[in-house]
Design a protein around this motif. Sequence first.
Motif, PDB file in Angstrom:
ATOM      1  N   ASN A 195      -6.878   3.790 -11.345  1.00  0.00           N
ATOM      2  CA  ASN A 195      -6.714   4.439 -10.003  1.00  0.00           C
ATOM      3  C   ASN A 195      -5.212   4.026  -9.655  1.00  0.00           C
ATOM      4  N   GLU A 196      -4.538   3.161 -10.362  1.00  0.00           N
ATOM      5  CA  GLU A 196      -3.301   2.679 -10.206  1.00  0.00           C
ATOM      6  C   GLU A 196      -3.212   2.037  -8.871  1.00  0.00           C
ATOM      7  N   ARG A 197      -4.310   0.996  -8.557  1.00  0.00           N
ATOM      8  CA  ARG A 197      -4.489   0.566  -7.215  1.00  0.00           C
ATOM      9  C   ARG A 197      -4.717  -0.932  -7.587  1.00  0.00           C
TER      10      ARG A 197
ATOM     11  N   GLY B  28      -0.782  -0.104  -3.771  1.00  0.00           N
ATOM     12  CA  GLY B  28      -0.776   1.037  -4.657  1.00  0.00           C
ATOM     13  C   GLY B  28      -1.213   2.173  -3.771  1.00  0.00           C
ATOM     14  N   GLY B  29      -1.465   3.221  -4.514  1.00  0.00           N
ATOM     15  CA  GLY B  29      -2.023   4.315  -3.846  1.00  0.00           C
ATOM     16  C   GLY B  29      -1.044   5.583  -3.154  1.00  0.00           C
TER      17      GLY B  29
ATOM     18  N   ASP C 246     -11.577   4.078   0.106  1.00  0.00           N
ATOM     19  CA  ASP C 246     -11.895   2.556   0.865  1.00  0.00           C
ATOM     20  C   ASP C 246     -12.813   2.518   1.861  1.00  0.00           C
TER      21      ASP C 246
ATOM     22  N   ARG D 204      -7.431  -3.384  -5.620  1.00  0.00           N
ATOM     23  CA  ARG D 204      -8.385  -3.324  -4.597  1.00  0.00           C
ATOM     24  C   ARG D 204      -8.769  -4.713  -4.182  1.00  0.00           C
TER      25      ARG D 204
ATOM     26  N   LYS E 141      -5.136  10.773 -10.310  1.00  0.00           N
ATOM     27  CA  LYS E 141      -5.069  10.979  -8.974  1.00  0.00           C
ATOM     28  C   LYS E 141      -6.091  12.201  -8.189  1.00  0.00           C
TER      29      LYS E 141
ATOM     30  N   THR F  65      -7.861  -1.078  -0.262  1.00  0.00           N
ATOM     31  CA  THR F  65      -6.589  -1.085  -1.191  1.00  0.00           C
ATOM     32  C   THR F  65      -5.720  -2.156  -0.600  1.00  0.00           C
TER      33      THR F  65
ATOM     34  N   THR G 101       0.953  -1.169   0.047  1.00  0.00           N
ATOM     35  CA  THR G 101       0.050   0.023   0.111  1.00  0.00           C
ATOM     36  C   THR G 101       0.684   1.291  -0.099  1.00  0.00           C
TER      37      THR G 101
ATOM     38  N   SER H 292       3.918   2.316  -5.985  1.00  0.00           N
ATOM     39  CA  SER H 292       3.446   2.896  -6.781  1.00  0.00           C
ATOM     40  C   SER H 292       3.673   2.386  -8.104  1.00  0.00           C
TER      41      SER H 292
END
Length: 692
Positions: free
Chosen positions: A355-357, A372-373, A325, A359, A410, A369, A52, A55
């Motif tokens: 969202n470049e995550r 990422g984030g 989240d 989940r 973002k 999440t 978490t 990137s």
Amino acid sequence: MHYERSGTNALKVCLRLLCACSVLAATLQANGAVKKVTTVAGGYIGDGKPATSASFTGLYGLAVDKKGNVYLSDGNRIRKVNKTGVISTFAGSGNSGYGGDGGPRKSALFNGLEGLAFDAQGDLFVADAANDRVRKISPAGVVTTIAGNGTRGYSGDGGPATQASLAVPVAVSADPWGNVYIAESYNYVVRMVDTAGIIHTVAGNHTYGFSGDGGPATSAQITSPAGVWADASGNFYISDSSNGRIRKVDSSGTISTFAGSGGQLNSGSGGPANQAGLGSTEGLFVGEGKMYIATTGNIWSIDMTTEIATLIAGNADGSRGFNGDGNPALSTSFNETTAVALDLAGNLVVVDDGNERVRKIDASRVVTTFAGGYVGDGGPPKAASLNLGYFGGRIAFDPSGNLYVADTLKNRVRKVSTTGVITTFAGTGLSGSSGDGGPATAATLNQPVGLAIDRNGNVFIADNGVIRKVDSNGTITTFVSTIPVLAPWGATIDVPPAFNGLAIDAQGNLYSSSFGYGLVFKISPGGTGSVIAGVLFRSGYNGDGISAREAYLDLPTGVAVDSSGNVFIADWENARIRKVDTSGMISTVAGNGLGGFGGDGGPATSANLMLPIDVAVDGNGRLYIADSLNYRVRIVDTTGNIQTLVGTGQGGYNGNGLPPTATNVFPVSVAVGPKGVIHFSDGASERVRKVH
């Protein structure tokens, strides 16, 4: 960067390194001896830390091994999240290219990784999409190519798979017998590599469309297949993305529609799977008696026994974004879900690429999440994470030399101070349009794109159609929301003024492009707007040497204004840079209207551009073009000649500190910084870079 879905690979130019000719030499001398391209902001990875705090630069594929480790395709790397939640690079050096077969996984070069899949023996199969190959990583960590010769095309059936031509393989699946299925997005087929290494087409007739249910799968039309799953009964399933369906090919080779009607988005939940409106389908996963389908912004499940389809995650209206989240799955905003799988505990793991995550949806259907984030505020800009997007990432400088970046996906605007610290200037990270009258850092933005800054330090933001203003005290307001425009049939239409670029002149007039409406506006400091180029709802090209208000534009993107008040427009689909002079007449100053690459060293108006997305002008009147799908920044000098300033013709990241014409770039924005230094946003590596 995802080649199949973003379209950035469809017209990719051939590999070419440009020599330094006399025009470029003169340009470099005028700019103070350009030597290298370096990163200004972005590029953080986060290996060795909690997932978490990581990137990503382009998520797509997802796979889970027998021990519960999660593997992710991330641009030119494969990342691994272990059972304790720590992330690392499993394979790939991070630079793009093709190499390393027969050697260790961490030294291998990949390019635009997409789908991942394990077989029963623990081999990991990788869709190396931009290399037009499928690779395998053995349990011992050795990389080999199992399909594709690296030449894009459609050939080789009945022969060795490594001698076949593939076209953007985006998904893979292995059946229990060791056959590997490959979804080839640009060939509109699914092919199989058998245990002898021979390749065969097993679905699709290599033509775009929808047909063939009830007949042989190889006679059917499928469109942009984005996922494939082979089961233990000899069947396989295809995510027929643009047709909004899941197709099934049974063990006899007959194709049918298993799920999806191709109709209304997110309709039919609770009913038969083949009557559900799924939308654009992406990755598939079958486990515990259900099929899970990622459909861009939603997740569906299908009971494999009853064939009843249920919408289980994402907003039912199809809206996308990021709303945080801890929300119920059906109240959670996703942004381009591309892959889904079950972990060993039965939780759903979802790639939320936009969202470049990654989940996680637990048994109580709450979303958190998983990876990422990371943002990175308060520290060095090169230790921060950016998520720019293809139409985002615009950059601008204030009068003091601070750099502002539209961190589009973002939902933020970031500021890089002259002392080298990055912070969030506007936005909370959540999608929305709230906060007017309060601090910009407490406001919500919705994928901001364009930026412009006046001489007083007021910052203007193109925020999902409206223009918002952050004053010198940090207070945000909506500056302009709509501008009345007379339509060709006589009606007045209220048009959102800003769906892409912004620019500002010395008098404080703001220029904005309204992408989908084909217009460019001029907005006074008091907020009164008028059309200066384009005709409402008339796209195309109808000539130059006419009033700009009578000229057709085709999806205008970036805008710039010079010291004399001439306005320059990146006329994206027309493959031109247009100029509106102070008398209101329009002309082409770069591009011949034919997409492609060519013309360096000659007149800019005879050159080929490929979807030029942004334009900037320096104090000497030189133009800089983010020639996006030529993977180059190009310059037009004061004599009207064009040359490549940065780029090789490839879009994948290949390192930092390289000479400009040896640096791979995917420019989505360009700006002139202090002392004339050229800066650009690189959508392939999620960085802002400079040429110096």
